[in-house]
Write a protein that holds these residues in place. Sequence first.
Motif, PDB file in Angstrom:
ATOM      1  N   PRO A  54      76.658  13.684   0.257  1.00  0.00           N
ATOM      2  CA  PRO A  54      76.438  15.107   0.504  1.00  0.00           C
ATOM      3  C   PRO A  54      75.845  15.348   1.882  1.00  0.00           C
ATOM      4  CG  PRO A  54      74.841  14.249  -1.081  1.00  0.00           C
ATOM      5  CD  PRO A  54      75.835  13.167  -0.833  1.00  0.00           C
ATOM      6  N   GLY A  55      76.071  16.561   2.375  1.00  0.00           N
ATOM      7  CA  GLY A  55      75.387  17.000   3.578  1.00  0.00           C
ATOM      8  C   GLY A  55      76.172  16.803   4.856  1.00  0.00           C
TER       9      GLY A  55
ATOM     10  N   PHE B  25      75.887  19.068  -3.414  1.00  0.00           N
ATOM     11  CA  PHE B  25      77.203  18.892  -4.035  1.00  0.00           C
ATOM     12  C   PHE B  25      78.373  19.121  -3.096  1.00  0.00           C
ATOM     13  CE2 PHE B  25      74.415  19.647  -7.697  1.00  0.00           C
ATOM     14  CZ  PHE B  25      74.659  18.458  -8.370  1.00  0.00           C
ATOM     15  N   THR B  26      78.095  19.392  -1.806  1.00  0.00           N
ATOM     16  CA  THR B  26      79.215  19.505  -0.884  1.00  0.00           C
ATOM     17  C   THR B  26      79.317  18.218  -0.101  1.00  0.00           C
ATOM     18  OG1 THR B  26      78.277  21.641  -0.485  1.00  0.00           O
ATOM     19  CG2 THR B  26      80.344  21.153   0.587  1.00  0.00           C
ATOM     20  N   MET B  33      81.050  23.519   3.320  1.00  0.00           N
ATOM     21  CA  MET B  33      79.998  24.295   2.656  1.00  0.00           C
ATOM     22  C   MET B  33      80.191  25.796   2.792  1.00  0.00           C
ATOM     23  SD  MET B  33      76.648  22.259   3.824  1.00  0.00           S
ATOM     24  CE  MET B  33      76.349  20.594   3.246  1.00  0.00           C
ATOM     25  N   LEU B  34      80.918  26.223   3.819  1.00  0.00           N
ATOM     26  CA  LEU B  34      80.943  27.650   4.131  1.00  0.00           C
ATOM     27  C   LEU B  34      81.462  28.518   2.971  1.00  0.00           C
ATOM     28  CD1 LEU B  34      81.867  27.597   7.932  1.00  0.00           C
ATOM     29  CD2 LEU B  34      79.644  27.448   6.833  1.00  0.00           C
ATOM     30  N   PRO B  35      82.572  28.126   2.309  1.00  0.00           N
ATOM     31  CA  PRO B  35      83.022  28.960   1.179  1.00  0.00           C
ATOM     32  C   PRO B  35      81.993  29.036   0.054  1.00  0.00           C
ATOM     33  CG  PRO B  35      84.640  27.237   1.696  1.00  0.00           C
ATOM     34  CD  PRO B  35      83.476  27.015   2.595  1.00  0.00           C
ATOM     35  N   THR B  71      73.768  27.947   9.701  1.00  0.00           N
ATOM     36  CA  THR B  71      74.089  28.976   8.707  1.00  0.00           C
ATOM     37  C   THR B  71      72.913  29.211   7.766  1.00  0.00           C
ATOM     38  OG1 THR B  71      76.353  28.180   8.778  1.00  0.00           O
ATOM     39  CG2 THR B  71      75.791  29.641   6.965  1.00  0.00           C
ATOM     40  N   SER B  72      72.304  28.125   7.269  1.00  0.00           N
ATOM     41  CA  SER B  72      71.201  28.284   6.315  1.00  0.00           C
ATOM     42  C   SER B  72      70.016  28.976   6.978  1.00  0.00           C
ATOM     43  CB  SER B  72      70.796  26.921   5.736  1.00  0.00           C
ATOM     44  OG  SER B  72      70.266  26.089   6.737  1.00  0.00           O
TER      45      SER B  72
END
Lengths: 215, 189
Positions: A54-55, B25-26, B33-35, B71-72
């Motif tokens: 992840p990440g 989980f991405t 992750m964007l979607p 983004t975060s």
Amino acid sequence: MIHLELAWTFFTIGLFSFGGGYAMVPLMEREIAAHGWLAAREFADIVAISQMTPGPIAVNAATYIGFRVAGVAGSAAATLGVFLPSLILVLLVARFLRKFKESRGVEGVLSGIRPATVGLIASAVVFFSGMSIIGPAAAGTGFGTTGDAAGSAALAGSAEGFFRLDPGWVLGLGSWEVRLSALLIFLVVLVGTRRFGLKPIPAVILSAALGLALP
Amino acid sequence: MTEVRRAGPRELAVMFGSFFKIGAFTIGGGYAMLPLIEREFVEVRGWVTDEEIVDVFAIAQSLPGVIAINTSIFIGYRVAGVVGALTAAAGMILPSFFSILAIAALLVNVRDNLWVQKAFAGVRAGVTAMILLAGIKLGKAILRNPPAWVIAGLSFLALVGFGLHVIPIILSGGLAGLIIQAIGRARRA
């Protein structure tokens, strides 16, 4: 001291990285080599691991390199370093959102940086090819598996003529050698992704399985 | 100026949890992750509007740094100011931080194993193809005029052919962009 150096190095990496994880590969690779922190192949492996964990790639790389150089505190320093430019810049831009969005200067600078990142990704492809598919002959050092050392030695012993093929599927071409099994894996993933919509995680698992199965 | 909402500890905790979940989980980098971020914060929570999220993604990708982190921070700031930005970024970073620490500790012991090396040699070859494909996709989107091709080509040559460092290449790219823009404007004027 080493923690500060890690944090500062990853700060500059964060500050000059445009266009996402793959475009960061050349910059990270240069900085790691300049500091002698990690063998190029181990860095390539951590980018590969990032395909399955992840990440973001850059956070994974910072954490891993920091850990290898200076333990858990080292990972924290490197990860904070790569994160800080984002914090400063995003908070600044969030305050001046409209000015930033409408700035012609920003648009001009980005219109030049974006194509440069395509060049960076192309050079990341060259770096990864050198870590897997192609390399200088009879080195047994730069790429491939530890099994290469024996294979390359045998190759060097019989190195006559331009074309040479050793039992480990290594093709010698003059002063270069091509690992045919790696080339095959490269082509399988390339065609699999384009033609059959192979997803990244299955692609990584397939590559590992083929790496184990092929000589 | 971005409007900042006031958020309580409960909202902060929810936001941390959302980013932690997305971070955990991405797999395979920031773009994936964007979607998920859009669904969580626009559709499920309603903390960010459709229009804002377009801005957030555009700016996160035009600023330097890790796109998912940019983004975060942006969304976190939007929801709860600087504390929100830090909370969101922590949620995004910590899953990969801990999983990589575990992998690094494990890998140190097995790296020299011949089978591990063989598997990694295979994965490096596969990843070469994945990076090439990502580069082609990005190239198709970005290299839409001759100057862009020239900048991309020169950057590649400077890096691979002449071994230049990345930072001067990025700075030259930015400068070239400004000059090309100025020439274009002068011609139109």
